[in-house]
Write an enzyme that holds these catalytic residues in place. Structure first.
Site, PDB file in Angstrom:
ATOM      1  N   GLU A  81      -2.295  -8.877   3.715  1.00  0.00           N
ATOM      2  CA  GLU A  81      -2.306  -9.238   5.136  1.00  0.00           C
ATOM      3  C   GLU A  81      -3.699  -9.157   5.750  1.00  0.00           C
ATOM      4  O   GLU A  81      -3.896  -9.536   6.900  1.00  0.00           O
ATOM      5  CB  GLU A  81      -1.324  -8.347   5.906  1.00  0.00           C
ATOM      6  CG  GLU A  81      -1.749  -6.899   6.112  1.00  0.00           C
ATOM      7  CD  GLU A  81      -1.548  -5.994   4.895  1.00  0.00           C
ATOM      8  OE1 GLU A  81      -1.393  -6.508   3.757  1.00  0.00           O
ATOM      9  OE2 GLU A  81      -1.593  -4.767   5.068  1.00  0.00           O
TER      10      GLU A  81
ATOM     11  N   CYS B 219       0.825  -1.206   0.000  1.00  0.00           N
ATOM     12  CA  CYS B 219       0.000   0.000   0.000  1.00  0.00           C
ATOM     13  C   CYS B 219       0.861   1.259   0.000  1.00  0.00           C
ATOM     14  O   CYS B 219       1.461   1.550  -1.017  1.00  0.00           O
ATOM     15  CB  CYS B 219      -1.015  -0.046   1.151  1.00  0.00           C
ATOM     16  SG  CYS B 219      -2.422   1.015   0.819  1.00  0.00           S
TER      17      CYS B 219
ATOM     18  N   HIS C  60      -4.079  -5.192   0.211  1.00  0.00           N
ATOM     19  CA  HIS C  60      -3.592  -5.657   1.512  1.00  0.00           C
ATOM     20  C   HIS C  60      -3.599  -7.180   1.606  1.00  0.00           C
ATOM     21  O   HIS C  60      -4.584  -7.767   2.046  1.00  0.00           O
ATOM     22  CB  HIS C  60      -4.437  -5.060   2.638  1.00  0.00           C
ATOM     23  CG  HIS C  60      -4.236  -3.592   2.801  1.00  0.00           C
ATOM     24  ND1 HIS C  60      -3.263  -3.061   3.623  1.00  0.00           N
ATOM     25  CD2 HIS C  60      -4.853  -2.542   2.223  1.00  0.00           C
ATOM     26  CE1 HIS C  60      -3.296  -1.747   3.551  1.00  0.00           C
ATOM     27  NE2 HIS C  60      -4.258  -1.400   2.705  1.00  0.00           N
TER      28      HIS C  60
HETATM   29  N1  LIG Z   1      -3.409   1.881   3.491  1.00  0.00           N
HETATM   30  C1  LIG Z   1      -2.459   2.619   2.969  1.00  0.00           C
HETATM   31  O1  LIG Z   1      -1.289   2.341   3.095  1.00  0.00           O
HETATM   32  C2  LIG Z   1      -2.896   3.873   2.304  1.00  0.00           C
HETATM   33  C3  LIG Z   1      -1.790   4.649   1.667  1.00  0.00           C
HETATM   34  C4  LIG Z   1      -2.139   6.088   1.423  1.00  0.00           C
HETATM   35  N2  LIG Z   1      -2.168   6.804   2.661  1.00  0.00           N
HETATM   36  C5  LIG Z   1      -3.465   6.197   0.697  1.00  0.00           C
HETATM   37  O2  LIG Z   1      -4.439   6.590   1.280  1.00  0.00           O
HETATM   38  O3  LIG Z   1      -3.533   5.879  -0.440  1.00  0.00           O
END
Ligand SMILES: NC(=O)CC[C@H](N)C(=O)O
Ligand SMILES: C=C(O[C@@H]1C=C(C(=O)O)C=C[C@H]1O)C(=O)O
Length: 922
Positions: free
Chosen positions: A202, A96, A200
């Site tokens: 995870e 992410c 994700h």
């Molecule tokens: N869950 C995250 O890592 C989000 C990454 C970043 N802050 C976004 O909103 O895209």
């Protein structure tokens, strides 16, 4: 498919709740012992780049960049990750935010994702022919590469595919809905061992998470020319670990207890030592301060440097069986607590008043023996006792949390090994205010200690914990108990003066001040005798509920609040958070002098809201019928002061559990989904969004996989807001950016640094035996001096509507006090309806029933009064009006009818229906 040896892995944590889930993912492949030795979670700002490169990198085999709030193109958010990626001395996996950083490090651009999506499952398809981790034999194992797989996404930002530098390649795309744009879901570097996934892996709701991790670890292994094994991480690196797999199961032996499920004060339990054991001398002797006696040490205490002399607490209880079963709690409270001899000088009054609509309420009624308060600004604890001036203690660098929990641990260590647990058996009761976050949240900065001149001012009460050695309790079955902690604790200082010793920890200090913790056998006998008299010949209550609530006004306009909602949404758009629980406050005042007190006739004439009440207890009596709640409570400390005046009183009607610890199991139960008023005559409920449990469950996730497996994390309630969220039940939070500290600090700004105080804190009991039940302090009136306040707010997400959110805030406050003044939304009109139809989502606003099942609850769309319906009832047309709980507007027969109907309903409800007031289906 063979598992590669586990390389030494460093997870760089960008303050994200998912980081913990990454750790959990490892434990699905390797033993906890292995993960403990080889995988370390380090906060992204723990090391400088130089330190990291010199001391850490040479000693790890791969790095995972965690998800996180913020932007990868902002150096304050991403730290040294871009340098690390460009250097890539070891293989790196970005998740992410970490994945987005890969894009930025090699020259790509970050843009808003076409549909900002938090916590949704989407299909993702690897490119064909497969590249990067998706080309790994570990990925392909039993899986067709051309099939999309489902994963959770949680992002506002994305790597702009049109800006992708030559060095990078897309390895997977989202499969968009028709007419929508696809987004980059996987990246790899063409030459370097660097891979990223936007989704994700995870998350417990993502598929093929372990396959992806396996692919990565296989690639790491290949990179290191396939060593047979990797050494353990250096102790110096392990010691930098922010959190890890729990090393060993809890050392406290699990003790027998009755099945839980009762509401908040306590379920009935099997009696233990239910009569005085005749060992009176023991209890009283233990009560004496004995700092110099020649004593035997008792092992097992965790506070070093002192020798305990203690014969142990005994938790005793006495049941009154059938006696007094029908007596109203309120009458008992007034006689046991309010009109006790010398009560006017008592340090406080406690009434934990758990209420459910259908069953008898449960309750704990007590006068505490002493109270501890804590002021963040001077970092001092104050000890308050009857007839004595407060005494203060400077905690210096120690946080209140540490000081308090060390003290509690010492107390708990003085229980006999086989204590029968169950509900609150005595100990602490009180609250941690919202500002206590300052001393607990990772990365949150403590304010500098106030200078000497601050000592002149009256300080805020940031935490307040009263000690209750004995109490009257009413169980969910209506049975009365007298419960007590007997005995005391005393210590011999190991060296130095007793005063110096006492500075060190709570128990020594309190003992030195002459505090005796347990009740004496005589005191307990007195309680039993007086309770027995009261229960066999109860006196009618002498106090009437306040005829009306004082009129509350918002401290800022709806426009102001809506503006702040917009700012929240903008922060979410920027990727800084995904949910921000914005709040505000409503205020009123009560006259300080009883001379202004009107007669009843005057009050009736002015029943729509006047400031006519002088005794806050009368207000509480009104609140407990107007808005009864599982965590209803009255806590009154007339001798405490705040900058707003003398006396601190909490009148709570919170429906929300913050945290319960029962027999060593931790349970959290966040609620979400408060109804918006839509049309007069209808209560329609907004569908709850799925994010909230993620936020609230975060601390539980921190307990680590071991705790989850050991069953310490038990369950999230099966309810709509968790529906389908296996994740929540397992403690996997489904979601995203860590609330702390980024979002909390953001909220401080969005609320202009305004103090929330008790509101938004946690209130309840922490038993001497560790049994704990704390509510989230919402729907609560706080009285300090003559100032009344109610905080209210709601979780803002990308999907929030600025108008609906403000209306929701008003609805929440009206559910507590009815009429509001000075609000620029639809006026509140008292409503005489007795029949309502609810449509829409079957699950409403969840609370806990005695049976442990949720009780649904809502508000009348016309007036905001409470509506209830019960456990296990099928969907979902509801009828009765919560006027039930407002004797002022609904005559008594309705109350009976309601109760009767509920019984009928419970027994015979089938299918949907609307019922008349007489209980007939119409
Ligand atoms: N869950 C995250 O890592 C989000 C990454 C970043 N802050 C976004 O909103 O895209
Ligand atoms: C902030 C409040 O409530 C919180 C926010 C909720 C929501 O957004 O639905 C629900 C319960 C609370 O945890 C409040 O009621 O004041």
């Amino acid at each position: 498919m063979e598992l590669p040896p586990l390389p030494r892995t460093l997870i760089l944590d960008y303050y994200d709740s998912y980081t913990n889930n990454l750790l959990t993912l490892f434990t699905k492949l390797y033993s906890d012992a292995e993960v403990l030795r080889k995988v370390v979670v380090v906060k992204a700002d723990r090391y400088s780049w130089d330190q990291f490169r010199q001391d850490v990198l040479p000693n790890v085999d791969c790095v995972i960049l965690s998800p996180g709030p913020g932007r990868p193109d902002k150096s304050s958010d991403i730290g040294f990750a871009l340098e690390l990626l460009r250097l890539h001395p070891v293989p790196i996996l970005g998740v992410c935010l970490g994945h987005q950083a890969i894009g930025v490090a090699f020259g790509g651009k970050i843009i808003n994702t076409p549909q900002i999506t938090h916590g949704h499952v989407v299909p993702v398809l690897p490119v064909h022919p497969a590249l990067g981790l998706f080309a790994s034999p570990a990925w392909k194992d039993g899986f067709t590469a051309t099939e999309p797989f489902e994963v959770v996404v949680y992002n506002s930002l994305t790597v702009d595919p049109t800006s992708l530098p030559d060095q990078l390649e897309v390895t997977a795309w989202s499969v968009p809905a028709p007419g929508k744009e696809r987004t980059v879901q996987g990246l790899r570097h063409k030459e370097f061992p660097i891979w990223g996934v936007q989704y994700h892996p995870e998350s417990i709701s993502s598929t093929r998470g372990t396959a992806l991790l396996r692919s990565f670890l296989l690639a790491v292994d290949a990179h290191h020319s396939n060593p047979k094994s990797y050494p353990s991480l250096l102790p110096s690196i392990l010691s930098a670990c922010a959190y890890r797999v729990a090393a060993a199961p809890s050392s406290r032996p699990s003790t027998p207890r009755t099945p839980g499920g009762g509401p908040w004060p306590t379920p009935p339990i099997s009696p233990e030592g239910s009569q005085s054991s005749g060992d009176e001398a023991d209890a009283d002797e233990g009560a004496r301060l004995n700092v110099n006696a020649n004593v035997n040490a008792v092992g097992g205490l965790n506070a070093p440097g002192r020798v305990p002399r203690f014969r142990g607490f005994r938790l005793v209880e006495r049941s009154f069986g059938e006696v007094g079963k029908g007596v109203e709690t309120r009458e008992v409270f007034e006689q046991v607590v309010r009109s006790r001899k010398g009560k006017e000088r008592a340090v406080g009054e406690i009434w934990l008043d758990g209420q459910t609509p259908l069953r008898s309420t449960t309750a704990s009624l007590a006068i505490p023996s002493f109270v501890l308060t804590y002021a963040l600004s001077s970092r001092t604890v104050s000890l308050h006792r009857q007839d004595k001036a407060p005494i203060t203690l400077d905690l210096g660098e120690t946080t209140f949390w540490d000081w308090f929990s060390d003290g509690q641990a010492t107390l708990a260590a003085h229980l006999p090994p086989q204590v029968v647990r169950g509900g609150w058996r005595g100990g602490w009761v009180g609250w941690f205010g919202y500002e206590m976050k300052e001393e607990s949240l990772a990365g949150y900065r403590r304010r500098p200690k106030a200078g000497n001149d601050a000592g002149e001012q009256v300080e805020e009460v940031d935490a307040c914990w009263a000690w209750v050695p004995s109490m009257a309790q009413r169980t969910g079955d209506g049975e009365w108990l007298a419960r007590a902690v007997l005995g005391n604790v005393s210590f011999l200082p190991s060296s130095g003066s007793p005063e110096a010793e006492a500075e060190a920890d709570m128990i020594s200090w309190l003992v030195w001040q002459g505090i005796k913790f347990g009740a004496s056998v005589r005191e307990y006998d007195e309680l039993v005798t007086s309770l027995s008299t009261i229960l066999s010949s109860p006196q009618p209550s002498k106090v009437d509920p306040a005829p009306a609530f004082p009129t509350f006004r918002p401290i800022a306009t709806g426009d102001d609040y809506r503006g702040r909602i917009d700012s929240c949404r903008e922060a979410i758009r920027q990727g800084e958070s995904y949910e921000l629980t914005l709040t505000t406050r409503f205020e009123s005042q009560i006259p300080s002098s009883s001379s202004t007190r009107p007669t009843n006739a005057d009050a009736d004439a002015d029943a729509t809201g006047s400031n006519s009440v002088t005794d806050p207890y009368e207000l509480y009596l009104r609140l407990r019928t107007f808005n009864p709640a599982y965590y209803s409570a009255w806590m009154s400390f007339p001798s405490l002061s705040t900058p707003r005046g003398h006396g601190v009183h909490v009148l709570s009607s919170s429906p929300e559990r913050f945290l319960r610890i029962e027999g060593g199991q931790v349970e959290m139960m966040p609620i979400k989904g408060t109804m918006a008023r839509v049309k007069p005559g209808q209560c329609v409920y907004r569908r709850p969004h799925p994010l909230r449990p993620a936020v609230v469950l975060h601390p539980v996730n921190r307990c680590g996989p071991e705790a989850h497996r050991a069953g310490i994390i038990r369950r999230a309630q099966p309810r709509d807001d968790c529906a389908g969220q296996v994740g929540a039940q397992r403690g996997d939070s489904r979601g995203g950016q860590e609330v702390f500290p980024a979002s909390v600090q953001l909220l401080d700004k969005l609320e202009a640094g305004r103090r929330r105080g008790i509101y938004s804190g946690a209130l309840g009991y922490i038993g001497v035996d560790g049994e704990t039940d704390l509510s989230v302090v919402i729907r609560t009136i706080v009285l300090e001096g003559d100032r009344l306040s109610i905080g209210a707010g709601g979780a803002i997400t990308w999907l929030s509507d600025r108008h609906a959110e403000w209306d929701e805030v008003l609805t929440k406050v009206r559910s507590v006090v009815g009429v509001l003044d000075g609000v620029d939304a639809a006026p509140f009109l008292p409503c005489n309806k007795t029949e309502y139809t609810l449509t829409g989502s079957p699950k409403l606003y969840n609370e806990l029933g005695d049976s442990g099942k949720p009780v649904e609850r809502g508000f009348c769309g016309d007036c905001g009064s409470s509506l209830w319906y019960a456990d296990g009832i099928k969907p979902h047309q509801i009828y009765f009006h919560g006027g039930l709980f407002d004797p002022q507007t609904i005559p008594a027969p309705t109350h009976e009818l309601f109760t009767r109907n509920m019984e009928v309903w419970e027994k015979s409800y089938e299918g949907e229906g609307v019922f008349s007031e007489a209980g007939q289906r119409v």
